[in-house]
Scaffold this active site. Sequence first.
Site, PDB file in Angstrom:
ATOM      1  CG  ASP A  43      -1.987  -1.002   1.246  1.00 16.05           C
ATOM      2  OD1 ASP A  43      -2.033  -1.843   0.330  1.00 16.05           O
ATOM      3  OD2 ASP A  43      -2.815  -0.969   2.177  1.00 16.05           O
ATOM      4  CG  HIS A  79      -4.455   2.786  -0.632  1.00 15.80           C
ATOM      5  ND1 HIS A  79      -5.329   2.064   0.158  1.00 15.80           N
ATOM      6  CD2 HIS A  79      -3.468   3.206   0.218  1.00 15.80           C
ATOM      7  CE1 HIS A  79      -4.872   2.041   1.408  1.00 15.80           C
ATOM      8  NE2 HIS A  79      -3.763   2.736   1.474  1.00 15.80           N
ATOM      9  CG  HIS A  88      -3.827   7.136   2.789  1.00 21.94           C
ATOM     10  ND1 HIS A  88      -3.974   6.999   4.151  1.00 21.94           N
ATOM     11  CD2 HIS A  88      -3.382   5.938   2.370  1.00 21.94           C
ATOM     12  CE1 HIS A  88      -3.617   5.772   4.522  1.00 21.94           C
ATOM     13  NE2 HIS A  88      -3.266   5.108   3.459  1.00 21.94           N
ATOM     14  CG  HIS A 111       2.481   0.165   4.356  1.00 27.31           C
ATOM     15  ND1 HIS A 111       2.252  -0.818   5.297  1.00 27.31           N
ATOM     16  CD2 HIS A 111       1.321   0.860   4.226  1.00 27.31           C
ATOM     17  CE1 HIS A 111       1.008  -0.707   5.729  1.00 27.31           C
ATOM     18  NE2 HIS A 111       0.408   0.295   5.099  1.00 27.31           N
TER      19      HIS A 111
HETATM   20 ZN   LIG Z   1      -2.593   3.181   3.152  1.00 26.93          ZN
END
Ligand SMILES: [Zn+2]
Length: 242
Positions: free
Chosen positions: A51, A102, A106, A202
């Site tokens: 992510d 995503h 955010h 991540h």
């Molecule tokens: Zn995230």
Amino acid sequence: MPSTAATTALALAATTAAGTLTYAALSAQSQIFGPVLIAPRNPNQIALTYDDGPNDIVTERLLDLLARHNTRATFFLIGNFVRQRPHIARAVASAGHLIGNHTLTHPWLAWQSSARIRHELAGCNALLEDTLGIPIRFFRAPHGARRPAVLHIARAIGLTPVQWNILPGDWKPIGAQAIAARTIRGISRNQQRNRASNIVLHDGGQAGIGQPRLPTVEATQLLLEEYGSQTGTTFVTVDSWV
Ligand SMILES: [Zn+2]
């Protein structure tokens, strides 16, 4: 006037209801607000998901590593970072990895208006599809935070919401060994429950491009070495689960 006992019962009910709503909105594996994709009953499958990219240095190092191990992963990209680093996003897609949405910026979608949710999801999809020239069909909510409107809007624009069942906390300064060890414990737990593993790592960070995530790349190498040679264990992308 309600009796003390009744007042206590009402307070307890309210607390329980609030607790249930919090669980439904924030728990990675809750299905209360609508179906979300997590992992099927297949203990031999592992989905590496990344992510908050694209990110400088880290994403391309990760692509090199995954290519050396002939492994495909799933990347949930932040639209604003794709706008700043379209060439990295294109490199992820052209290497054959699955790309997911995503959001643009955010935010915690559970607390946003429907208009903002639609803007974040549809805006990110349009940006990804224009940049990459491929349809985008998967979405992960930032922080996993959702409410029914988030899932309805995602479904309405053709996105399958994806959560996870392993969160090793690789954004904390714990080092590659600890990230890998936490992940391996999670995979073992899932395997005991006859579940595939959907791991959130991540390659970037929501605060901006440039977040230091090289320990995540190193942890990924440890995971690829741990499971790559084991007969029967396969790395998959989440589109194989629908
Ligand atoms: Zn995230």
